[in-house]
Design an enzyme around this catalytic site. Structure first.
Site, short mmCIF file in Angstrom:
data_model
loop_
_atom_site.label_atom_id
_atom_site.label_comp_id
_atom_site.label_asym_id
_atom_site.label_seq_id
_atom_site.Cartn_x
_atom_site.Cartn_y
_atom_site.Cartn_z
CB ALA A 48 -0.86 0.00 1.18
CD GLN A 218 1.89 -11.54 -2.50
OE1 GLN A 218 1.57 -12.74 -2.16
NE2 GLN A 218 0.77 -10.65 -3.06
CG ASP A 259 -3.24 -3.52 1.30
OD1 ASP A 259 -2.64 -3.11 0.29
OD2 ASP A 259 -2.85 -4.44 1.65
CG ASN A 269 -2.48 -7.07 5.30
OD1 ASN A 269 -2.12 -6.27 4.63
ND2 ASN A 269 -1.91 -8.32 5.69
CE LYS A 270 -1.90 -9.60 -1.15
NZ LYS A 270 -2.53 -9.10 -2.44
#
Length: 369
Positions: A48, A218, A259, A269-270
């Site tokens: 982000a 990631q 984010d 978030n992810k």
């Protein structure tokens, strides 16, 4: 490691292509709106805060281009030229915003550099001549200065977040991470990885367990890369192993990025983050969310109001595989993010302080500082 910068001639944004890590370190340049959109959408730049920095520089580059092929000379004195420039830049900004709707930093950075140009325009008009134009070149310069300010502020914010986060753990602790919120996703120390990297500089020896973070890996590709390069003791685990390492008592804290944070403390978030939070609650492990105040959206009441990006099913079935791992006709559900309920969060760490429940009060306090 520099992950985002302006080219020397200020005509392009240069980024470290995160989609190629850890096996290839390659810098690429973007000059057109389409290239910029593509870099965000295809995660060549991600995280982000990093997306915000990148978007600000993109707007600066596009403003410079606008100034070069839209000379002000034909419009001087009409009071219209600056408005045309702003409208054109606003259109570019809306296009960039559409690349990833969940991360609030993207829209925040675009709007901030546009506001800087508007403020400059108003300053000139306040001199008494409401028809006066600032000029495209000066407006482009103002937007570039604002983008650089956003980047510099992020570096300072990451340092402050890292300091606050480091105060919550002790030497030798085990820390679980999910996705990537290190220097690649932000600047310098990062957010969720910031306390770990700052602690390493000060002699702390943490034991980090990094979730691989399916489907785009990631955690495996980026987080372990950053921590290994920094000399941190890091162990890669599959996402479905987080429960085991917590049950074994190997984890004393969970650090994740964000984010978008809703006004009540719900956090996007992810994908997979909410599952980690549920496990942490079950095993009594503190669950910390780390991010700058720019990710706090006080106009978003709860997590239910956060738009969740859906991505290509091929990321699940085909990406990173030599052959598809499921039949072509098998349906896939591939949300990029999930929302962690505020009741599962121990604290939200910002550059202005540590927010604890009730988040409606603590988040409002830090955003008003």
């Amino acid at each position: 490691m520099v992950n985002i910068k302006l080219s020397d001639d200020k005509k392009a944004v240069v980024i470290l292509d995160q989609s190629l890590l850890p096996n290839q370190v390659k810098y690429i340049s973007q000059e057109t709106p389409e290239e910029m959109y593509d870099a965000i959408f295809h995660l060549r730049v991600r995280g982000a805060p990093a997306i915000g920095i990148y978007a600000a520089y993109c707007m600066a580059v596009l403003a410079q281009k606008e100034a070069s092929y839209k000379p002000i000379s034909g419009c001087c004195g009409t009071g219209v030229a600056d408005e045309v420039f702003i409208e054109n830049m606003k259109r570019h900004g809306e296009y960039l915003k559409s690349s990833r709707p969940t991360a609030v930093n993207l829209a925040w950075a675009v709007d901030r550099v546009l506001m800087a140009a508007r403020v400059e325009m108003q300053k000139v008009r306040m001199t008494g001549d409401i028809r006066a134009n600032v000029g495209y070149s000066r407006l482009a310069e103002v937007m570039r200065e604002e983008a650089i300010a956003i980047h510099n502020e992020d570096i300072e914010m990451c340092k402050a977040i890292s300091e606050f986060g480091l105060s919550l753990v002790k030497d030798g602790d085990g820390i679980l991470t999910h996705c990537n919120a290190g220097p690649l996703a932000t600047s310098r120390y990062g957010t969720a990885l910031g306390p770990i990297l700052l602690g390493k500089e000060r002699g702390f020896e943490f034991k980090v367990f990094a979730d691989e973070t399916r489907p785009l890996l990631q955690g495996a590709r980026l987080t372990t890369y950053e921590l290994h390069e920094a000399g941190v003791d890091v162990t890669l685990i599959c996402d479905n192993m987080a429960s085991m390492v917590m049950k074994n008592g190997w984890v004393q804290a969970c650090f994740v990025g964000c984010d978008r944070v809703a006004a009540n403390g719900d956090t996007a978030n992810k994908i997979g983050t909410s599952g980690v939070a549920i496990l942490a609650k079950h095993y009594g492990v503190p669950f910390y969310v780390l991010g700058p105040t720019s990710t706090i959206d006080m106009d978003c009441p709860t997590g239910e109001d956060i738009p969740i990006e859906l991505r290509d099913p091929a990321e699940i079935k085909e990406k990173f595989y030599e052959q598809p791992m499921a039949l072509e006709d098998v349906k896939c559900y591939n949300p990029a993010f999930d929302v962690t309920d505020h009741e599962l969060i121990t604290a939200i760490i910002t550059e202005k302080g540590i927010c604890r429940p009730p988040f409606t009060d603590s988040l409002k306090a830090v955003t008003e500082k």
